[in-house]
Motif scaffolding. Structure first.
Motif, short mmCIF file in Angstrom:
data_model
loop_
_atom_site.label_atom_id
_atom_site.label_comp_id
_atom_site.label_asym_id
_atom_site.label_seq_id
_atom_site.Cartn_x
_atom_site.Cartn_y
_atom_site.Cartn_z
N SER A 146 0.82 -1.22 0.00
CA SER A 146 0.00 0.00 0.00
C SER A 146 0.84 1.26 0.00
CB SER A 146 -0.95 0.00 1.21
OG SER A 146 -0.22 0.04 2.43
N ILE A 147 2.15 1.15 0.27
CA ILE A 147 3.06 2.29 0.14
C ILE A 147 4.15 2.00 -0.90
CG2 ILE A 147 2.63 3.29 2.42
CD1 ILE A 147 5.25 1.90 3.34
N GLY A 148 3.91 0.98 -1.73
CA GLY A 148 4.80 0.70 -2.85
C GLY A 148 6.08 -0.02 -2.49
N THR A 149 6.08 -0.76 -1.40
CA THR A 149 7.29 -1.49 -1.01
C THR A 149 6.96 -2.95 -0.74
OG1 THR A 149 9.20 -1.46 0.49
CG2 THR A 149 7.06 -0.93 1.45
N THR A 150 7.93 -3.68 -0.20
CA THR A 150 7.73 -5.09 0.13
C THR A 150 8.16 -5.33 1.57
OG1 THR A 150 9.98 -5.75 -0.53
CG2 THR A 150 8.27 -5.73 -2.25
N TYR A 151 7.71 -6.44 2.12
CA TYR A 151 8.12 -6.80 3.48
C TYR A 151 9.62 -7.08 3.54
CZ TYR A 151 3.10 -7.38 3.99
OH TYR A 151 1.76 -7.16 3.99
N ASP A 152 10.16 -7.66 2.49
CA ASP A 152 11.60 -7.94 2.46
C ASP A 152 12.42 -6.65 2.51
OD1 ASP A 152 11.37 -10.66 2.47
OD2 ASP A 152 11.59 -10.91 0.30
N GLU A 153 11.97 -5.64 1.76
CA GLU A 153 12.71 -4.37 1.76
C GLU A 153 12.67 -3.74 3.15
OE1 GLU A 153 13.06 -0.08 -0.55
OE2 GLU A 153 11.17 -1.21 -0.66
N ILE A 154 11.51 -3.74 3.76
CA ILE A 154 11.39 -3.16 5.10
C ILE A 154 12.27 -3.90 6.09
CG2 ILE A 154 9.81 -2.74 7.02
CD1 ILE A 154 7.60 -2.28 4.93
N ALA A 155 12.27 -5.24 5.99
CA ALA A 155 13.08 -6.04 6.90
C ALA A 155 14.57 -5.79 6.69
CB ALA A 155 12.78 -7.52 6.72
N GLU A 156 14.99 -5.70 5.43
CA GLU A 156 16.40 -5.48 5.12
C GLU A 156 16.86 -4.11 5.62
OE1 GLU A 156 16.51 -6.08 0.94
OE2 GLU A 156 16.38 -8.28 1.11
N LYS A 157 16.04 -3.09 5.41
CA LYS A 157 16.42 -1.75 5.87
C LYS A 157 16.38 -1.68 7.40
CE LYS A 157 15.52 0.93 1.73
NZ LYS A 157 14.96 2.17 1.17
N GLY A 158 15.50 -2.45 8.00
CA GLY A 158 15.47 -2.50 9.47
C GLY A 158 16.76 -3.06 10.03
N LEU A 159 17.32 -4.05 9.35
CA LEU A 159 18.57 -4.66 9.80
C LEU A 159 19.76 -3.73 9.61
CD1 LEU A 159 18.25 -8.34 8.50
CD2 LEU A 159 18.20 -7.57 10.87
#
Length: 415
Positions: free
Chosen positions: A333-346
């Motif tokens: 819904s904001i144009g991203t993926t769960y993997d991207e969020i997880a990777e940037k979180g790390l």
């Protein structure tokens, strides 16, 4: 060869003391590093920044200190702290007896197996239920039972109408009769309202069908609604509660029911390999969690609601809101993926540990961690918007994706 003291001829090493010393040397093992205290402190800090599951909470130093004073005893025979815990939880839930289990899955499986006596039979449950989605077809393997997974018509929880349409009764030999209705509270962090549980229970009992509750996170329901555990458990013949999820104990669940039922379940537990030995330290840790961690749950719910509102303010579509400790959201819904969020979180200076659409807040989550996650997501949303992403709309609301689908998330890249 040589003669043992018993008189029997047994093979013996000619250099017995030397070989014993060699075996002793081979067996020596010390898994503790010289920095184990610092390592454990680091792990506690990491868990505070973990949204993957509340099963990942770790014992506090205070819980450790209390737990080691648990009694010494074999739980298959007699273990005082464990017996006291079973009696206490039975009392507060209004049941006659309880049985300590190593896991919630075992507690559910033994709970159902003890009810099921003569196949063929079926069990009715929600199509998102843990016993259906996450217990490896255990009821088929252990009990030879077929599950009837039912989607709730209201999209939230089952009602007596849903259940009555799904229960199998009658004399038609083509169909296996329903012997158990299994409900879950909470389910995906949502509260199953008591006003709909009671009619299901009354319907079941009118047909002689047993009621089982997977109450792994029932503590959250009690904390959020103010209803007593006894009131929440009264409609059920058997109840499974988890100590290592919301309450943060290191190990354990409990199965509750009548004395006759628990006596049978104790034998099934032994059959399943669940008979344990020195459980006093575990029972004492659970006692600490009941006393000191249950009062922390309202704060957990407040943080979860803050998390939900923060995501909504960013423009994220919420799939399932924060009724207790969980929020499900749609990264697309904001144009991203769960993997991207997880990777940037790390990649943050203090990493965040994330899975997929499910965000779980627990007693070791801090408010600062909520803020860090929302800042991360807001940054990604801003980048996507700047790049030209426009949120798709459907029927005037953000696109909805089935929460059940999103629960099957991958955390391979965040391990």
């Amino acid at each position: 060869m040589g003669y043992h003291d018993s008189g029997y001829l047994v093979p013996m090493s000619p250099n017995l003391e030397k070989t014993r010393a060699s075996i002793n040397q081979d067996l020596k093992f010390d898994p503790l590093s010289s920095t184990y205290e610092a390592d454990n402190d680091l792990k506690r800090a990491q868990i505070a920044r973990t949204f993957i599951s509340d099963t990942m909470t770790v014992p506090t130093t205070e819980m450790y200190a209390y737990g080691v004073h648990g009694t010494l005893g074999d739980a298959v025979y007699y273990e005082p702290s464990t017996i006291a815990l079973e009696a206490h939880v039975a009392k507060i839930t209004g049941k006659e007896d309880g049985l300590f289990m190593p896991t919630g899955t075992m507690s559910n499986q033994i709970g159902l197996r003890t009810h099921l006596t003569q196949p063929p039979y079926t069990i009715v449950c929600d199509h998102r239920a843990h016993i259906y989605t996450y217990e490896l077809s255990g009821v088929a393997f252990h009990s030879g039972a077929q599950l009837i997974p039912v989607p709730p018509q209201n999209g939230h929880h089952l009602t007596v109408d849903d259940v009555s349409r799904s229960v199998v009764q009658g004399s038609d030999v083509h169909f296996a009769p329903t012997q158990v209705i299994s409900l879950e509270n909470t389910l995906n962090g949502t509260i199953f309202p008591q006003y709909d549980i009671v009619p299901i229970s009354e319907f079941a009992r009118s047909l002689g069908i047993k009621m089982h509750l997977d109450g792994a996170r029932l503590w959250h329901v009690a904390a959020e609604t103010g209803m007593s555990l006894k009131e929440l458990c009264d409609p059920f013949d058997s109840v499974s509660l988890c100590f290592s999820k919301g309450l943060g104990a290191p190990v354990g669940s409990i199965l509750l029911g009548t004395k006759e039922y628990i006596t049978k379940a104790r034998r099934v537990r032994k059959l399943f390999g669940g008979g344990m030995r020195q459980t006093g330290i575990l029972a004492a840790s659970v006692a600490y969690a009941l006393t000191h961690h249950f009062p922390l749950l309202p704060r957990v719910h407040i943080l979860a609601r803050k998390l939900e509102k923060g995501l909504q303010d960013i423009g994220v579509t919420i799939l399932s809101g924060a009724e207790t400790c969980m929020v499900f959201y749609d990264a697309t819904s904001i144009g991203t993926t769960y993997d991207e969020i997880a990777e940037k979180g790390l990649q943050l200076p203090s990493p965040l540990f994330l899975g997929g659409s499910r965000l779980v807040v627990h007693i070791q989550t801090t408010e600062a961690v909520i803020d860090d996650f929302l800042e991360l997501v807001a940054g990604i949303a801003k980048e996507r918007k700047k790049a030209g992403f426009v949120k798709a709309e459907m029927n005037g609301v953000g696109q909805y994706r089935d929460v059940y689908v999103h629960r099957h998330w991958s955390i391979s890249k965040s391990k």
